[in-house]
Design an enzyme around this catalytic site. Structure first.
Site, PDB file in Angstrom:
ATOM      1  N   GLU A 249     -74.231 -65.741 -30.201  1.00  0.00           N
ATOM      2  CA  GLU A 249     -75.438 -65.102 -29.681  1.00  0.00           C
ATOM      3  C   GLU A 249     -76.060 -64.063 -30.606  1.00  0.00           C
ATOM      4  O   GLU A 249     -77.262 -63.877 -30.586  1.00  0.00           O
ATOM      5  CB  GLU A 249     -75.114 -64.437 -28.329  1.00  0.00           C
ATOM      6  CG  GLU A 249     -74.756 -65.408 -27.222  1.00  0.00           C
ATOM      7  CD  GLU A 249     -75.934 -66.293 -26.835  1.00  0.00           C
ATOM      8  OE1 GLU A 249     -77.048 -65.767 -26.659  1.00  0.00           O
ATOM      9  OE2 GLU A 249     -75.740 -67.522 -26.745  1.00  0.00           O
ATOM     10  N   SER A 644     -54.387 -73.032  35.317  1.00  0.00           N
ATOM     11  CA  SER A 644     -53.197 -72.387  35.868  1.00  0.00           C
ATOM     12  C   SER A 644     -52.642 -71.269  35.005  1.00  0.00           C
ATOM     13  O   SER A 644     -51.715 -70.568  35.434  1.00  0.00           O
ATOM     14  CB  SER A 644     -52.107 -73.438  36.089  1.00  0.00           C
ATOM     15  OG  SER A 644     -52.517 -74.382  37.058  1.00  0.00           O
TER      16      SER A 644
END
Length: 943
Positions: A249, A644
Site C-alpha cells: 500500500e 396438570s
C-alpha cells in the site's frame, strides 16, 4: 571568428563559420524551419574591418560586383520577414553605436525608422529565388553620412532601452503571476482547511467494536456488531503482517510527510497508460484521514482536504500510531474490519498466529475487498497474494526464497460462520434483546461490551439436540407428508445451480435438500448439486404412508417417490458402503454415493428452560427446533396452557391450610359442578376411569383431575391464586375452577420458578441470564450478586410438595424417570385434545421444564401426553446435566412428622408407608391388628 544565431522557434543555436553567408542566404534549423540570414546595420562593415570574409560575394551577379568597390561599404539592406512559415534571423552580435563615414560609391545605409516606431529598422523584403537588389547610391556626402551614423547610434540605444523595458515588464508580470498563483493556492487550502475535522478522533481512538457474549465458563457464545472489529495493539501484530501492508500500500510510508508525490505521478502515468483506475496514489496516512475523518466521495475537494489532514496527522502522530490506526480501521471484506477480524474471518485464528502467506493474502485485500476475498474468489486472492510477496521481495522486506515458500503454502481458509447462529442462538438472541433494552442500540452494537452470561454451552447444546431429536421423532409419527415440491425436467438446471451454491460442503449428521434422479423399489438416488446420495428402503422406516386412512409402511419406494421430487435427507455416512443396509447392495452400482436416510422437517415445536436452584442462573434455554426457520423463542415469549403441571400449586395451597395432608382420603368419583355462568361442568379423568377413595398422594401421582377439582373447590380459588403468586406466577389468571386442571396459559420461566421454590424449601429464586457486563473501559456496568432469596412459602410445605413430586417421578405418570437413577421430582402435564405436552421437574441442582406442541394449537396426536413426549426430552437433557456422580438427595426440612400410613384408610399404622405431615396434622396412631377399630369403622369415619 564564429557567429551564433538562435532559431526563434525552437531556440536552438546555429553557428556561422567564415566565410560568412550574405544576407538573404537560407539556413535549415534542426527543428525543420527555413531561416533567412540578415545582419544588423553596420555589422558587415565591422566584420570586414576585423578581417572577416563573406563567401557568397564571388557568387553575386556581375551587375552587383561591378558596383561594389574595394572600400568598405554599407551593409546590404536587411531582408524583410518572409511570409508565414519562414522567420528572419539576425546574428546575436550587437552592432556598434558609431561607424566610419561611408566612402563615395558605398551602399548607403537604410534610413532609421520614423519617430514613434518600435525602435528597430524594418528589413527589406528579399525574394527567395534571386540575390538581394542594391539600393540607389545616396546623393549626400560625408556630413550626411555622419549625421546618419549619429541617428543610427541613437536608434540602437533606444532599441536597447526598449528591450530592457520589455524584459522588466515581463519579469514583473512573471513575479506577479507567481505571487498570484501562490496566493490562489494558499486561498484554496485556507478555504478547505476551515471546516476540517479535528484529530481528537485519532487521539482517543474508539471505533465501533464487537460486543462479545461468553458463557458462564468463558466459552464464546456469539458476537453482536454492526462492523466486526477487534482493536488490538500494534505490538500484537507480527512484523511480516505490517511489512506486507506497507509493501502493498505505501512503500515509502516511513519517509514521506503524509503525501507521496512521486507515487501520485506514477499512479497517474499508469492509469493514463491503461485507460482506467489501475492504481491509486493514496498513502496509508491519507487512507487514515479518509477512513476516520472524511468520506469516499470522488471529488477534487475531498482529495485536497485529505492531503491537508494527512499533513496534520503526520505532524501530530508518529508513524507507529498511524499504522496502528490504519490496521485496526481498514475494511478487509466479508464483514471484517481490521486485521484481527480478518484473521478470524478468513483463517479462524488470532493475528499473532498468522503465517507470512496468510498475512500477504490479507494485505492484498484493501484495494478491492469483495473481489479479492478468499471466500468468494480464491484465485483472485491468490494472485493478489503473489503481488504482495513480490513487492516485499522488491523492497527488501523478505528474502525471495521465503516469499516463494509462502506462495506454495497451502492455505486453510475457514468457511464464513456466525457464532451467534451456530452455538446457542436462542440464548444469545435473548441476551441481545436484553442488552439493547437496557443499554441502547448504539452502546451494544458499537461500544464493545464484554458480556458474561449464565449459559453453560455444553448443557445448552445438549438441550438443543434433545429438543430437536425428541420433537422430530414425535413429528415423524404423523407419517411422510410427501416431497417439498416436484420439478419438471426444464426446472432442473436452475435448482441444480442453487444446490451447488448451498451444498458446497456436505457433512455427516447434517441435513440437505436434493432432487430425486433415480427411483427403484429399494432405493432412490438424490442429487445434492455437488455430490449424489443414496437413500435405501431402510432409511424410510419411520415414514409410513397414509392410504385411505390406514397407516402403512413404505415397502416400495417407487410408490412414494418420483424423479423430480425435491426431498430433504440426512447424511449418515460419507461412503454409502459404511451403511449396514448398503454394504453389499449392488442394484445402484458402485457410486460413489453418500449414505443417507429420509428426513422430514417437523411442523411440531418444542422448548426447554433450565436454571440452577441455588442462584437462579439460567444454564440452558431452547426456544424451538430450528432458529433459522423462526427466531420466535417459545421458552420465554410463548404463553401456553400448562395442564396438570399446575396441580402441585393447588396441592401446595391445600396443605398450607392444614385441612389436607398427604394421606387425606378424597373420592375419585364423577363430579358435576355449576359454573359461574350457571352452566353445568363435569370434569373428567384421562381415560375416563375412577378409582374411588384415594389419598392425596396417589391423586397427584396419578394426576387425577376430579380429585384436584374437589380439593380446589373446598379451599376456594383465592387461596390457590395467592399461592401461585408467591411461587412466582405473575400472569393474571381467570378465577375459574378449570385453572386447577391447567387451563391457564403461562410461560416456562413462571412454571420453572414455581417448581424451583419447592426445590429450595420455599425460597423464591428468580431466573437471571447475565452474570456480568463490562464496557470497553473495563467499567463494570452490572454484576450479579447472590441475594438473600425471600421465603415465600413455609419450608415444611415445600418439603412435603417435594416428597409428593418425588412420588410422581417414581410411582406415578413420570415413573420413566427412574431410569436415570437420580433423585428427581416433577410433574407431567397434558391439555385437552393433547394440544400441549409438559414436564417440569428438578433435582438438587437444576429445575427444568419442557414443552411440546404446535404454534397454532392443535392435537399432537392420540396419547400424546407429557409423560410420553416431553419427559423423554427432559431425561435426555438431565442425563448429561445431572450426572449420577454428582447426584444428591433432595432437601427436606426439619420438623416434619413421618408416619406409617395405610393408604386405604389414611390412618397411621405400624409398618405402613412412611409419609410426611405438618406438625399437628398427622392422624392418630392406630393398631388395626389390636382390634381397636374395624375396617368398617375406617371406611365411615370422617376426618
Amino acid at each position: 571568428m564564429a557567429l551564433k544565431i538562435t532559431c526563434p522557434h525552437c531556440r536552438r543555436p546555429i553557428r556561422l563559420e567564415e566565410p560568412y553567408p550574405l544576407p538573404g542566404v537560407e539556413r535549415q534549423c534542426a527543428c525543420g524551419r527555413t531561416l533567412a540570414i540578415t545582419y544588423p546595420m553596420g555589422m558587415m562593415e565591422l566584420l570586414k574591418q576585423r578581417g572577416g570574409r563573406f563567401a557568397e560575394e564571388e557568387a553575386l551577379p556581375p551587375r552587383v560586383q561591378a558596383r561594389r568597390p574595394d572600400v568598405p561599404s554599407a551593409p546590404t539592406a536587411p531582408r524583410p520577414p518572409e511570409p508565414v512559415g519562414r522567420r528572419t534571423v539576425v546574428p546575436e552580435t550587437r552592432a556598434p553605436e558609431t561607424r566610419a563615414p561611408e566612402a563615395r560609391g558605398a551602399i548607403p545605409p537604410v534610413q532609421p525608422a520614423a519617430r514613434g516606431s518600435a525602435g528597430r529598422t524594418p528589413p527589406l523584403a528579399v525574394p527567395k529565388d534571386e540575390p538581394p537588389a542594391l539600393p540607389e547610391r545616396p546623393r549626400s556626402g560625408r556630413a550626411e553620412g555622419k549625421a546618419e551614423g549619429k541617428a543610427e547610434g541613437k536608434a540602437a540605444k533606444k532599441k536597447g532601452r526598449s528591450w530592457l523595458r520589455v524584459f522588466g515588464v515581463m519579469g514583473a508580470m512573471a513575479l506577479m503571476a507567481v505571487l498570484a498563483g501562490a496566493a490562489a493556492v494558499g486561498g484554496v487550502f485556507w478555504h478547505y482547511a476551515q471546516d476540517l475535522p479535528t484529530l481528537e478522533t485519532l487521539e482517543s481512538y474508539r471505533p465501533p467494536t464487537v460486543t462479545v457474549v461468553y458463557d458462564a465458563k468463558g466459552e464464546l457464545l456469539g458476537e453482536i456488531y454492526e462492523k466486526r472489529r477487534y482493536v488490538i495493539e500494534l505490538t500484537r501484530m507480527p512484523k511480516h503482517l505490517k511489512d506486507a501492508f506497507i509493501a502493498a500500500e505505501d512503500a515509502s510510508f516511513y519517509t514521506h510527510d503524509g503525501v507521496d508525490y512521486m507515487g501520485i505521478l506514477r499512479a497517474v502515468g499508469r492509469n493514463a497508460m491503461e485507460g482506467r483506475m489501475a492504481q491509486g496514489g493514496s498513502t496509508i496516512t491519507q487512507q487514515v484521514a479518509r477512513n476516520f475523518l472524511l468520506n469516499n466521495e470522488k471529488k477534487l475537494s475531498r482529495k485536497i482536504r485529505e492531503a491537508i489532514l494527512s499533513w496534520r496527522i503526520e505532524e501530530a502522530f508518529d508513524k507507529d500510531r498511524i499504522l496502528y490506526l490504519y490496521l485496526n480501521q481498514i475494511y478487509l471484506g466479508s464483514g471484517a474490519y481490521g486485521v484481527e477480524a480478518a484473521a478470524r474471518v478468513y483463517f479462524g485464528k488470532h493475528v499473532e498466529e498468522l503465517t507470512l502467506a496468510e498475512s500477504a493474502m490479507i494485505a492484498g485485500l484493501p484495494q478491492r475487498p469483495s473481489d479479492y476475498s478468499p471466500h468468494r474468489h480464491f484465485d483472485k486472492a491468490k494472485a493478489r497474494q503473489r503481488y504482495v510477496l513480490d513487492q516485499m521481495v522488491e523492497k527488501g522486506l523478505v528474502p525471495k526464497g521465503e516469499a516463494d515458500a509462502a506462495w506454495r503454502e497451502e492455505l486453510q481458509v475457514v468457511e464464513r460462520t456466525n457464532e451467534f447462529l451456530l452455538k446457542a442462538p436462542w440464548f444469545t438472541e435473548h441476551i441481545r434483546r436484553y442488552l439493547v433494552e437496557t443499554y441502547g442500540f448504539d452502546k451494544v452494537y458499537n461500544d464493545g461490551l464484554v458480556v458474561e452470561s449464565t449459559c453453560e454451552l455444553a448443557l445448552q447444546q445438549v438441550a438443543q439436540r434433545a429438543v430437536t431429536e425428541g420433537v422430530t421423532k414425535t413429528d415423524a409419527r404423523s407419517g411422510w407428508r410427501g416431497p417439498e415440491e416436484h420439478l419438471e425436467a426444464a426446472q432442473f438446471p436452475a435448482m441444480m445451480a442453487e444446490l451447488k451454491e448451498k451444498n458446497e460442503t456436505l457433512l455427516e449428521g447434517e441435513r440437505y435438500r436434493g432432487i430425486v434422479t433415480e427411483v427403484k423399489k429399494r432405493h432412490v438416488l438424490v442429487d445434492l448439486g455437488t455430490e449424489r446420495a443414496i437413500v435405501p428402503l431402510s432409511g424410510t422406516e419411520w415414514a409410513w404412508r397414509n392410504d385411505d386412512g390406514r397407516k402403512q409402511r413404505i415397502d416400495d419406494m417407487a410408490r412414494s417417490f418420483k424423479v423430480g421430487d425435491v426431498i430433504p435427507i440426512e447424511i449418515e455416512k460419507r461412503n454409502f458402503r459404511d451403511v449396514a443396509a448398503l454394504k453389499d447392495y449392488r442394484e445402484a452400482g458402485d457410486g460413489p454415493f453418500l449414505g443417507a436416510e429420509l428426513y422430514q422437517a417437523p411442523e411440531l415445536q418444542g422448548a426447554l428452560f433450565s436454571m440452577r436452584n441455588k442462584d437462579g442462573s439460567v444454564v440452558a434455554m431452547v426456544g424451538g427446533v430450528d432458529f433459522h426457520a423462526t427466531e420466535f423463542n417459545r421458552a420465554i415469549q410463548s404463553y401456553r396452557q400448562v395442564g396438570s403441571t399446575f396441580k402441585p400449586v393447588v396441592y401446595a395451597a391445600a396443605i398450607s391450610t392444614k385441612r389436607y395432608t398427604t394421606a387425606t382420603i378424597i373420592p375419585d368419583a364423577p363430579l358435576v359442578l355449576k359454573t359461574m355462568g350457571a352452566e353445568l361442568w363435569k370434569p373428567e379423568n384421562y381415560g375416563e376411569d375412577y378409582l374411588g377413595n384415594i389419598t392425596l398422594r396417589k391423586a397427584l401421582a396419578l394426576s387425577r383431575n376430579v380429585v384436584t377439582i374437589r380439593v380446589l373447590d373446598s379451599i376456594k380459588l383465592p387461596i390457590v391464586i395467592e399461592t401461585a403468586k408467591k411461587l412466582g406466577i405473575q400472569t393474571k389468571m381467570t378465577e375459574d375452577l378449570s385453572i386447577g386442571l391447567g387451563a391457564a396459559s403461562l410461560t416456562m420461566p413462571e412454571m420453572t420458578t414455581a417448581y424451583a421454590t419447592f426445590a429450595t424449601l420455599g425460597r423464591q429464586v428468580v431466573p437471571h441470564y447475565v452474570n456480568r457486563v463490562v464496557d470497553r473501559d473495563n467499567t463494570v456496568l452490572e454484576e450479579f450478586a447472590l441475594p438473600n432469596w425471600p421465603q415465600v412459602i413455609d419450608a415444611q410445605v415445600a418439603g412435603i410438595m417435594t416428597w409428593l413430586l418425588t412420588e410422581v417421578a417414581t410411582n406415578g405418570t413420570a415413573g420413566k424417570s427412574q431410569a436415570l437413577g437420580l433423585h428427581v421430582a416433577g410433574k407431567t402435564g397434558t391439555t385437552n385434545e393433547f394440544r400441549d405436552a409438559w414436564f417440569v421437574g428438578y433435582n438438587y441442582e437444576l429445575t427444568t421444564s419442557v414443552w411440546v406442541g404446535y404454534d397454532q394449537p392443535r392435537s399432537i396426536g392420540s396419547s400424546a401426553t407429557g409423560g410420553h413426549i416431553s419427559l423423554p426430552i427432559w431425561m435426555e437433557y438431565m442425563k448429561v446435566a445431572a450426572p449420577r456422580s454428582e447426584d444428591r438427595p433432595l432437601p427436606m426440612p426439619e420438623g416434619l412428622v413421618w408416619a406409617g400410613i395405610d393408604e386405604r384408610t389414611g390412618f397411621s399404622i405400624h409398618g405402613g408407608r412412611q409419609m410426611p405431615f405438618l406438625p399437628g396434622t398427622a392422624p392418630a396412631q392406630m393398631d388395626i391388628e389390636a382390634g381397636q377399630m374395624t375396617s368398617q369403622d375406617l371406611m365411615t369415619t370422617e376426618f
